[in-house]
Design an enzyme around this catalytic site. Structure first.
Site, mmCIF file in Angstrom:
data_model
loop_
_atom_site.group_PDB
_atom_site.id
_atom_site.type_symbol
_atom_site.label_atom_id
_atom_site.label_comp_id
_atom_site.label_asym_id
_atom_site.label_seq_id
_atom_site.Cartn_x
_atom_site.Cartn_y
_atom_site.Cartn_z
ATOM 1 N N LYS A 84 3.968 8.227 2.548
ATOM 2 C CA LYS A 84 4.091 8.046 4.001
ATOM 3 C C LYS A 84 5.547 8.196 4.437
ATOM 4 C CE LYS A 84 0.035 5.042 4.151
ATOM 5 N NZ LYS A 84 -0.526 3.682 4.218
ATOM 6 N N GLN A 97 1.858 -2.194 4.639
ATOM 7 C CA GLN A 97 0.878 -1.697 3.657
ATOM 8 C C GLN A 97 -0.016 -2.831 3.164
ATOM 9 O OE1 GLN A 97 0.350 1.453 2.962
ATOM 10 N NE2 GLN A 97 -1.068 1.227 1.255
ATOM 11 N N ASP A 147 -1.218 1.807 12.717
ATOM 12 C CA ASP A 147 -2.426 1.711 11.884
ATOM 13 C C ASP A 147 -3.666 1.472 12.744
ATOM 14 O OD1 ASP A 147 -2.556 2.019 9.149
ATOM 15 O OD2 ASP A 147 -1.639 0.072 8.717
#
Ligand code: GUN
Length: 299
Positions: A53, A97, A120
């Site tokens: 990412k 994460q 997200d």
């Protein structure tokens, strides 16, 4: 002829559009897109994802800052970092994460991210905007957003008259996927482990999306001839044919047999997977455009 979607190619086209959008924003407003990625602990798979990412963010021309915290980090320390990132105007997107180490509660952390920086799409405000059909105002969770790019490229913007079945009802995928299909006028069924005669429900689907986490569960007899089949599963199974102790990745769909019936199908790997990072980059650019008071492009 069955069409097999090349997820890598579609993802690459999204990334090109993200790069163009980031570069236009920089030229026109002087704003450089910023993504902060937070990882706690030393889970090797999570580190691999996070590196990918961060790398992709740099490739897109973003400022990419990775915060790597030790496994012993406390809830308060992690909350304090999110607060700092919320208050930093150079950070447009924040990604924490998951999963977090067991002693940390992820939900309060996710819900403490400002909704406009929640790239997200996991904040309840973003889930709520999607549920009410407000696709312009919020940020959509990356994997369903990626699967929806495929659906749009195959069927166009308007799914009126089409039956869509999503197998799976998670907050991360099944629910947002169903909401996206519904917002595009499909007739949507959200099936799950308690659905009776799942095979018959699936056979009714013009668009069948599988996200159950069971290797190769969807069989050819479940697929309506000519249907679009999107496989979101990622399962590692033993592959003794490749040698002792070897494994391979398979989806939730029995690919070989279903490909003979479907009109369009996504493979695993190389289908939905590559789209997730691409849509994270797209969400970050969208957040940056909004923060600069500009209308973001659509991906
Ligand atoms: N861990 C595995 N997938 C994801 C994801 O999409 N977002 C976050 N934050 N963590 C993950």
């Amino acid at each position: 002829m069955t069409t097999i979607i090349d997820g890598k190619q579609v993802a690459a086209s999204v990334i090109e559009a993200v790069k163009d959008a980031a570069s236009s924003l920089l030229q026109e407003t002087g704003v450089k897109v910023g993504l902060a990625v937070v990882i706690v602990g030393d889970d090797p798979a999570s580190h691999t994802y996070v590196s990918a990412k961060s790398r992709m963010a740099k490739e897109c021309g973003f400022t990419s800052v990775q915060h790597t915290l030790p496994a012993e980090t406390t809830q308060e320390e992690l909350a304090a970092l999110v607060k700092t990132l919320n208050e930093d105007p150079s950070v447009n997107g924040i990604l924490v994460q998951l999963p977090l180490p067991k002693h940390l509660k992820s939900e309060p952390i996710i819900q403490s991210i400002l909704p406009e920086k929640d790239v997200d799409g996991l904040h309840v405000v973003n889930a709520g905007k999607l549920a009410t059909g407000d696709l312009e105002g919020g940020l959509v969770s990356c994997t369903p957003a990626g699967a929806m790019v495929f659906v749009r490229r195959i069927h166009g913007e308007d799914l009126s008259g089409l039956n869509a079945v999503v197998i799976g009802r998670s907050n991360l995928f099944g629910k947002p996927m169903s909401a996206l299909l519904l917002a595009a006028n499909a007739t949507v069924t959200t099936a799950h482990s308690r659905t009776s005669d799942l095979a018959a429900v699936c056979r009714n689907a013009d668009i069948l999306v599988a996200a159950v986490g069971r290797p190769q569960m969807v069989k050819a007899e479940w697929v309506k001839p000519g249907a679009t089949v999107i496989d979101v599963g990622i399962n590692r199974i033993p592959a003794p044919d490749k040698g002792e102790g070897k494994t391979r990745l398979v989806g939730d769909v029995a690919f070989e047999e279903c490909a003979k019936v479907a009109g369009v199908i996504t493979p695993v790997p190389g289908g939905v997977g590559p789209m997730t990072i691409a849509m994270l980059m797209a969400n970050t650019v969208i957040a940056a455009y909004r923060s600069a008071g500009r209308k973001p492009p659509r991906f």
